[in-house]
Design a protein around this motif. Structure first.
Motif, mmCIF file in Angstrom:
data_model
loop_
_atom_site.group_PDB
_atom_site.id
_atom_site.type_symbol
_atom_site.label_atom_id
_atom_site.label_comp_id
_atom_site.label_asym_id
_atom_site.label_seq_id
_atom_site.Cartn_x
_atom_site.Cartn_y
_atom_site.Cartn_z
ATOM 1 N N ASN A 1 12.128 15.837 0.942
ATOM 2 C CA ASN A 1 12.170 14.550 0.245
ATOM 3 C C ASN A 1 10.756 13.978 0.107
ATOM 4 O OD1 ASN A 1 11.530 13.594 2.795
ATOM 5 N ND2 ASN A 1 13.562 12.771 3.214
ATOM 6 N N ALA A 2 10.676 12.721 -0.321
ATOM 7 C CA ALA A 2 9.365 12.101 -0.550
ATOM 8 C C ALA A 2 8.549 11.992 0.733
ATOM 9 C CB ALA A 2 9.546 10.724 -1.174
ATOM 10 N N TRP A 3 9.223 12.043 1.880
ATOM 11 C CA TRP A 3 8.523 11.928 3.160
ATOM 12 C C TRP A 3 8.214 13.287 3.771
ATOM 13 C CZ3 TRP A 3 6.702 7.272 4.389
ATOM 14 C CH2 TRP A 3 7.289 6.166 3.773
ATOM 15 N N GLY A 4 8.565 14.349 3.067
ATOM 16 C CA GLY A 4 8.174 15.675 3.528
ATOM 17 C C GLY A 4 9.106 16.322 4.525
ATOM 18 N N PHE A 5 10.403 15.970 4.496
ATOM 19 C CA PHE A 5 11.340 16.644 5.400
ATOM 20 C C PHE A 5 12.682 16.863 4.718
ATOM 21 C CE2 PHE A 5 12.343 12.176 6.337
ATOM 22 C CZ PHE A 5 13.736 12.182 6.391
ATOM 23 N N LEU B 1 0.847 -1.189 0.000
ATOM 24 C CA LEU B 1 0.000 0.000 0.000
ATOM 25 C C LEU B 1 0.887 1.245 0.000
ATOM 26 C CD1 LEU B 1 -2.600 -1.156 2.651
ATOM 27 C CD2 LEU B 1 -2.977 -0.941 0.203
ATOM 28 N N PRO B 2 0.955 1.963 -1.116
ATOM 29 C CA PRO B 2 1.786 3.169 -1.174
ATOM 30 C C PRO B 2 1.107 4.354 -0.509
ATOM 31 C CG PRO B 2 0.715 2.818 -3.279
ATOM 32 C CD PRO B 2 0.330 1.654 -2.413
ATOM 33 N N PHE B 3 1.899 5.242 0.040
ATOM 34 C CA PHE B 3 1.431 6.540 0.538
ATOM 35 C C PHE B 3 2.634 7.458 0.571
ATOM 36 C CE2 PHE B 3 2.064 3.447 3.901
ATOM 37 C CZ PHE B 3 2.948 4.058 4.779
ATOM 38 N N TYR B 4 2.398 8.759 0.704
ATOM 39 C CA TYR B 4 3.460 9.758 0.585
ATOM 40 C C TYR B 4 4.177 9.620 -0.761
ATOM 41 C CZ TYR B 4 2.642 10.744 5.479
ATOM 42 O OH TYR B 4 2.046 11.095 6.662
ATOM 43 N N THR B 5 3.387 9.566 -1.807
ATOM 44 C CA THR B 5 3.933 9.482 -3.156
ATOM 45 C C THR B 5 4.259 10.885 -3.648
ATOM 46 O OG1 THR B 5 2.583 7.536 -3.586
ATOM 47 C CG2 THR B 5 3.494 8.682 -5.508
ATOM 48 N N ARG B 6 5.492 11.084 -4.046
ATOM 49 C CA ARG B 6 5.925 12.413 -4.495
ATOM 50 C C ARG B 6 5.071 12.892 -5.670
ATOM 51 N NH1 ARG B 6 10.403 15.664 -3.994
ATOM 52 N NH2 ARG B 6 11.613 14.158 -2.785
ATOM 53 N N GLY B 7 4.728 14.170 -5.629
ATOM 54 C CA GLY B 7 3.936 14.754 -6.712
ATOM 55 C C GLY B 7 2.439 14.673 -6.484
ATOM 56 N N THR C 1 -0.831 15.215 -0.121
ATOM 57 C CA THR C 1 -0.724 14.265 0.988
ATOM 58 C C THR C 1 -2.080 13.841 1.524
ATOM 59 O OG1 THR C 1 1.381 15.265 1.621
ATOM 60 C CG2 THR C 1 0.284 13.904 3.271
ATOM 61 N N TRP C 2 -2.959 14.809 1.794
ATOM 62 C CA TRP C 2 -4.204 14.478 2.480
ATOM 63 C C TRP C 2 -5.067 13.487 1.695
ATOM 64 C CZ3 TRP C 2 -4.853 15.051 7.410
ATOM 65 C CH2 TRP C 2 -6.128 14.854 7.964
ATOM 66 N N PRO C 3 -5.306 13.696 0.401
ATOM 67 C CA PRO C 3 -6.086 12.698 -0.348
ATOM 68 C C PRO C 3 -5.455 11.301 -0.317
ATOM 69 C CG PRO C 3 -5.915 14.734 -1.594
ATOM 70 C CD PRO C 3 -4.995 14.874 -0.427
ATOM 71 N N GLN C 4 -4.122 11.231 -0.279
ATOM 72 C CA GLN C 4 -3.468 9.928 -0.194
ATOM 73 C C GLN C 4 -3.799 9.223 1.118
ATOM 74 O OE1 GLN C 4 0.666 9.380 -1.712
ATOM 75 N NE2 GLN C 4 0.691 11.604 -1.790
ATOM 76 N N LEU C 5 -3.865 9.995 2.196
ATOM 77 C CA LEU C 5 -4.155 9.396 3.499
ATOM 78 C C LEU C 5 -5.602 8.912 3.570
ATOM 79 C CD1 LEU C 5 -2.245 11.797 5.915
ATOM 80 C CD2 LEU C 5 -1.447 9.718 4.771
ATOM 81 N N LEU C 6 -6.512 9.647 2.940
ATOM 82 C CA LEU C 6 -7.905 9.193 2.890
ATOM 83 C C LEU C 6 -8.008 7.917 2.055
ATOM 84 C CD1 LEU C 6 -9.855 12.553 2.367
ATOM 85 C CD2 LEU C 6 -9.051 11.502 4.496
ATOM 86 N N GLU C 7 -7.306 7.890 0.932
ATOM 87 C CA GLU C 7 -7.308 6.712 0.060
ATOM 88 C C GLU C 7 -6.732 5.495 0.794
ATOM 89 O OE1 GLU C 7 -4.975 5.437 -4.009
ATOM 90 O OE2 GLU C 7 -5.624 7.516 -3.803
ATOM 91 N N VAL D 1 13.637 18.901 9.341
ATOM 92 C CA VAL D 1 12.698 20.019 9.347
ATOM 93 C C VAL D 1 11.609 19.680 8.341
ATOM 94 C CG1 VAL D 1 14.149 21.323 7.720
ATOM 95 C CG2 VAL D 1 12.395 22.509 9.038
ATOM 96 N N PHE D 2 10.353 19.793 8.763
ATOM 97 C CA PHE D 2 9.234 19.255 8.000
ATOM 98 C C PHE D 2 8.556 20.337 7.165
ATOM 99 C CE2 PHE D 2 9.953 16.431 11.529
ATOM 100 C CZ PHE D 2 9.907 15.180 10.918
ATOM 101 N N GLY D 3 8.285 19.973 5.913
ATOM 102 C CA GLY D 3 7.664 20.914 4.992
ATOM 103 C C GLY D 3 6.717 20.220 4.033
ATOM 104 N N ALA D 4 6.726 20.652 2.787
ATOM 105 C CA ALA D 4 5.776 20.167 1.783
ATOM 106 C C ALA D 4 5.903 18.659 1.592
ATOM 107 C CB ALA D 4 6.016 20.880 0.459
ATOM 108 N N GLY D 5 4.760 18.001 1.456
ATOM 109 C CA GLY D 5 4.736 16.573 1.170
ATOM 110 C C GLY D 5 4.678 15.689 2.388
#
Length: 293
Positions: free
Chosen positions: A210-214, A117-123, A126-132, A185-189
């Motif tokens: 990065n792909a994990w948002g930091f 089950l993928p999540f935190y897919t770059r591009g 984030t939020w719709p991925q977590l709902l999915e 340090v946490f940012g986009a994604g």
């Protein structure tokens, strides 16, 4: 009356056949599931499922915090090197993994069907991925209704937390220590950014992630940013004490003016349960924090 037992037996046969045809409720027919991934584990528990096995249970409790894993969940050992014999002895009907553990899929698939089950897919947002992800886990665990309840509950809780925020909140810089000189340090994604956006809070970090948002940066890279620092625990062993003697750290504006916020552990790569916890801890800290900085 020797024929009474025979008559009773003949009368019971149709009843027993009818009972055998009664469908088992889906809630009672949940498949036994195991996972190496803590994000999938926290989602299963939030949906009311007791995972048969989860990797590194003690570390899960330290880094994820809640929801707590049930006592019945067996510790499978290291996430990257699980105890396959122990896993096989649990006879799971399905094993859930994230792409991070894809190299283990061939060996795991000899034990039970494996679903990645993928999540935190770059591009992707984030939020719709977590709902999915929540809905996919709900389907696999025969807990579709619980998945929809978790989504609705999360949205409601975040909306309520947003209403509690002080009128003026400065930009925030959310970090987690790797050692005494470097932080994530946490940012986009990432999860924290997704939650902050839903709360209407500004993230001061505009740098690459990065792909994990930091991003992994040295403390000196935080020095010029106008922001209130938010540190998410846990601190690595010895780091908190070392910071007392760190000039780099002591010169951070939030440390100097005592506006630093420290939060308990929240899994930064988590799903909706972690999103709820981060929102609740952050808003509670902002309510208590001085607002004149």
């Amino acid at each position: 009356m020797p024929d009474v037992p025979a008559r009773l037996l003949r009368g019971l046969v149709p009843v027993l056949l009818a009972l055998a045809l009664v469908p088992i409720p889906r809630a009672l027919a949940q498949p036994a599931m195991a996972t190496l991934d803590w994000t999938l584990a926290e989602t299963l528990v939030a949906l009311g499922v007791t995972p048969a096995g989860v990797a590194q249970v003690d570390a899960y409790q330290a880094w994820v915090g809640a929801p707590r894993l049930p006592e019945a969940t067996v510790d499978l050992g290291l996430r990257s090197q699980p105890n396959l014999e122990l896993l096989a002895s649990l006879a799971p009907e399905r094993i859930l993994i994230s792409p991070m553990f894809a190299n283990l899929a061939p060996r795991l698939s000899r034990i039970a069907p494996v679903t990645t089950l993928p999540f935190y897919t770059r591009g992707r947002e984030t939020w719709p991925q977590l709902l999915e992800l929540t809905r996919k886990v709900g389907r696999l665990a025969s807990r579709e209704a619980a998945a929809e309840r978790l989504i609705a509950e999360t949205e409601t809780r975040l909306a309520a937390q947003r209403q509690r925020l002080p009128a003026r909140v400065p930009p925030l810089l959310v970090v987690q220590f790797m050692d005494e000189r470097h932080v994530r340090v946490f940012g986009a994604g990432g999860l924290y950014q997704a939650v902050m956006a839903r709360l209407g809070l500004e993230n001061a970090w505009r740098g690459e992630t990065n792909a994990w948002g930091f991003s992994l940066v040295g403390l000196e890279q935080l020095a010029g940013l106008e922001a209130r620092l938010v540190v998410v625990e846990p601190y690595p062993l010895g780091v908190e004490a070392a910071l007392d003697d760190s000039g780099l750290w002591q010169q951070q504006p939030s440390v100097r003016d005592d506006s630093l916020i420290t939060l308990p552990p929240v899994w930064s790569f988590g799903a909706l349960p972690s999103a709820q916890r981060f929102a609740e801890h952050l808003v509670a800290a902002l309510e208590e924090a001085p607002h004149d900085h």
